[in-house]
Design an enzyme around this catalytic site. Structure first.
Site, mmCIF file in Angstrom:
data_model
loop_
_atom_site.group_PDB
_atom_site.id
_atom_site.type_symbol
_atom_site.label_atom_id
_atom_site.label_comp_id
_atom_site.label_asym_id
_atom_site.label_seq_id
_atom_site.Cartn_x
_atom_site.Cartn_y
_atom_site.Cartn_z
ATOM 1 N N HIS A 157 -16.219 6.067 16.415
ATOM 2 C CA HIS A 157 -15.915 5.114 15.055
ATOM 3 C C HIS A 157 -14.699 4.949 14.644
ATOM 4 O O HIS A 157 -14.064 5.423 13.406
ATOM 5 C CB HIS A 157 -17.322 5.518 14.047
ATOM 6 C CG HIS A 157 -18.874 4.907 14.621
ATOM 7 N ND1 HIS A 157 -19.080 3.202 14.496
ATOM 8 C CD2 HIS A 157 -19.655 5.772 15.548
ATOM 9 C CE1 HIS A 157 -20.254 3.610 15.453
ATOM 10 N NE2 HIS A 157 -20.400 5.075 15.990
ATOM 11 N N SER A 278 14.113 3.056 11.153
ATOM 12 C CA SER A 278 14.002 1.935 10.606
ATOM 13 C C SER A 278 15.704 1.619 10.250
ATOM 14 O O SER A 278 16.366 2.618 9.941
ATOM 15 C CB SER A 278 13.417 2.661 9.570
ATOM 16 O OG SER A 278 13.309 1.035 8.394
ATOM 17 N N LYS A 284 12.691 6.941 8.241
ATOM 18 C CA LYS A 284 11.972 7.080 9.588
ATOM 19 C C LYS A 284 11.927 6.418 11.014
ATOM 20 O O LYS A 284 13.030 6.989 11.514
ATOM 21 C CB LYS A 284 11.288 5.129 8.917
ATOM 22 C CG LYS A 284 10.626 5.060 7.554
ATOM 23 C CD LYS A 284 9.590 4.064 7.894
ATOM 24 C CE LYS A 284 8.877 3.549 8.581
ATOM 25 N NZ LYS A 284 7.426 2.588 9.113
ATOM 26 N N GLU A 291 3.813 1.072 20.052
ATOM 27 C CA GLU A 291 3.513 -0.738 19.616
ATOM 28 C C GLU A 291 3.608 -1.120 20.557
ATOM 29 O O GLU A 291 3.025 -2.642 20.910
ATOM 30 C CB GLU A 291 4.644 -0.275 18.586
ATOM 31 C CG GLU A 291 3.976 0.268 17.803
ATOM 32 C CD GLU A 291 4.576 0.640 16.627
ATOM 33 O OE1 GLU A 291 3.866 -0.604 15.340
ATOM 34 O OE2 GLU A 291 5.682 0.167 16.345
#
Ligand code: ARG
Length: 475
Positions: A157, A278, A284, A291
């Site tokens: 979970h 970024s 970043k 992804e």
């Protein structure tokens, strides 16, 4: 506008819009070498069966060889008005060697020709995918081996559950990709069937020798039913389904890399060469590769659904709808190979933050099950032990302490069964190493699993070596 092979029956020229609407040359051009190789084998068989003369066959084969070379060198402009790769090559052959070219299509139809081409293409691609998967499995096993002792929280979970070895976690992916590999191997058997001779749908009146054609093209099997041969695409659907399952595994791994590389987890760092920044936030570093792999799973599933939907209502036998099999197939092949490739390169460079992982596994009562199991060994029933340890955990949380930081006296308040040996089984190493049940995370299990995997991979690598008597595309 080209002259059409069917124009005998037609009184009007094909509308230009229809020409471009029906054309598949923009994408089926990738089949050209297979089309030529298949035609050469077909032509040899025709000559051997005296359906055409040896002399005609030689001219045709020579012409086809030249066309292959021209396409390779980029000296052959494919023409949309010829609809597809088969007609482009035939038209070019006619231009090169004249009327004799027209004999090549004896005892054949584009319906059996196209499915032959796709089968030849796909068996090569699946062979490459199998090699890629072996490489990916090797990378996972190597990473597991070099981090065999690293401890991390295992989750259910997405809540920390019990500590596991990071290597055990990696080996779980090894198992998934190993099964994917087995599925692709099974699919390969069903791809590897020679359909030529089925002609348009019903077979042919010519005395062809399909076994001979199959042998020339290294097919171990010939299709048993002409209607099935020209109208079934389940070998493609099976490939797309297998690829989809493989992409589920890739996507789950990606999700973990995204999570683990976040500031909150900090378990791994994606190498700079595989991350992006970024355009606005200078601090970043984004995990774009995982992804994108995760995102690309979507198109691969979509491709499977597309073909299932194309096929589900079609009456036997061939229907032009089936031309729509190619783009989903090609896209899936490209996508899957791309994902396998990028992970085979990224994973060996993954930076693993052993301390962050072990710290995360050392807090949050991940040894609570072990404490309950301890009470069971002292004669308590498991349900009672579970309840008792639940109370201990609540108490420990109030004290802001881990279980192993409580004193024996404190523990005794909850059960008289606690003795001082309880502290031995609460250490993180013991929690891991006592899980010796089959497939459990104990180090000795994982070491054995890695050893076994290395053996398997050696065998697979040898299997991937070219070549088990298979002729490949013409050079
Ligand atoms: N481009 C066609 C396809 O991909 C080739 C077969 C055409 N057959 C036909 N009867 N029109 O399906």
């Amino acid at each position: 506008m080209s002259k059409k092979p069917w124009d005998g029956r037609f009184s009007e020229k094909t509308d230009r819009t229809v020409e471009s609407f029906t054309s598949s040359i923009a994408f089926d051009r990738r089949l050209y070498l297979y089309d030529i190789e298949g035609s050469i084998a077909h032509c040899r068989m025709l000559a051997e069966q005296s359906i055409i003369t040896q002399e005609d066959a030689s001219q045709i084969i020579e012409g086809l060889g030249r066309i292959a070379r021209d396409i390779e060198r980029g000296e052959f402009e494919l023409d949309e008005s010829f609809e597809d790769i088969h007609m482009n090559i035939e038209a070019r052959l006619t231009a090169e060697i004249g009327k004799v070219a027209q004999k090549l299509h004896t005892a054949r139809s584009r319906n059996d020709q196209v499915v032959l081409d796709v089968r030849m293409y796909l068996r090569d691609e699946v062979t490459r995918i199998l090699e890629g998967l072996t490489g990916l499995c090797q990378v996972l096993v190597d990473l597991a081996e070099s981090h065999v002792d690293v401890i991390m929280p295992g989750y259910t979970h997405l809540q920390p559950a019990q500590p596991v070895l990071f290597s055990h976690h990696l080996m779980a992916y090894y198992e998934m990709f190993k099964r994917d590999r087995a599925r692709f191997k099974g699919t390969l058997q069903r791809i590897n069937v020679m359909p030529l001779g089925s002609a348009a749908l019903a077979g042919t009146t010519y005395p062809i020798d399909v076994e001979h054609t199959a042998k020339l093209l290294a097919f171990p099997e010939v299709s048993a039913n002409s209607l099935d041969a020209v109208s079934s695409r389940d070998f493609i659907m099976e490939f797309l389904a297998t690829a989809s399952i493989c992409m589920v595994h890739m996507s789950r791994l990606s999700e973990e890399l995204v999570l683990w590389s976040s500031a909150e987890f900090g378990f791994v760092e994606i190498p700079d060469a595989f991350a992006t920044g970024s355009s606005i936030m200078p601090q970043k570093k984004n995990p774009d590769v995982p992804e994108l792999v995760r995102g690309k799973a979507g198109r691969v599933f979509g491709n499977l659904i597309a073909l299932l939907t194309v096929m589900k209502g079609l009456p036997l036998s061939y229907n032009r709808d089936m031309q729509e099999d190619k783009e989903p197939l090609f896209d899936t092949v490209d996508t899957l190979k791309g994902c396998i490739d990028v992970y085979a390169k990224l994973l060996p460079q993954l930076q693993v933050n052993r301390t962050a992982m072990q710290e995360a596994a050392s807090k949050g009562y991940l040894n609570a099950t072990d404490m309950a199991d301890y009470l069971v060994t002292k004669g308590t029933a498991f349900r009672d032990a579970h309840h008792c340890v639940g109370e201990v955990v609540r108490y420990a949380m109030d004290q802001n302490k881990e279980l192993q930081a409580l004193s024996l006296n404190e523990l005794k308040k909850f059960s008289q069964a606690f003795e001082k040996d309880v502290f031995e089984i609460l250490t993180i190493e013991q929690v891991i190493n006592r899980r010796v049940s089959a497939g459990g995370t104990a180090k000795k299990n994982v070491v054995a699993a890695i050893k076994e995997a290395k053996k398997t991979l050696k065998v697979e690598a040898a299997e991937n070596e070219p070549d088990e008597g298979k002729e490949n595309t013409p050079s």
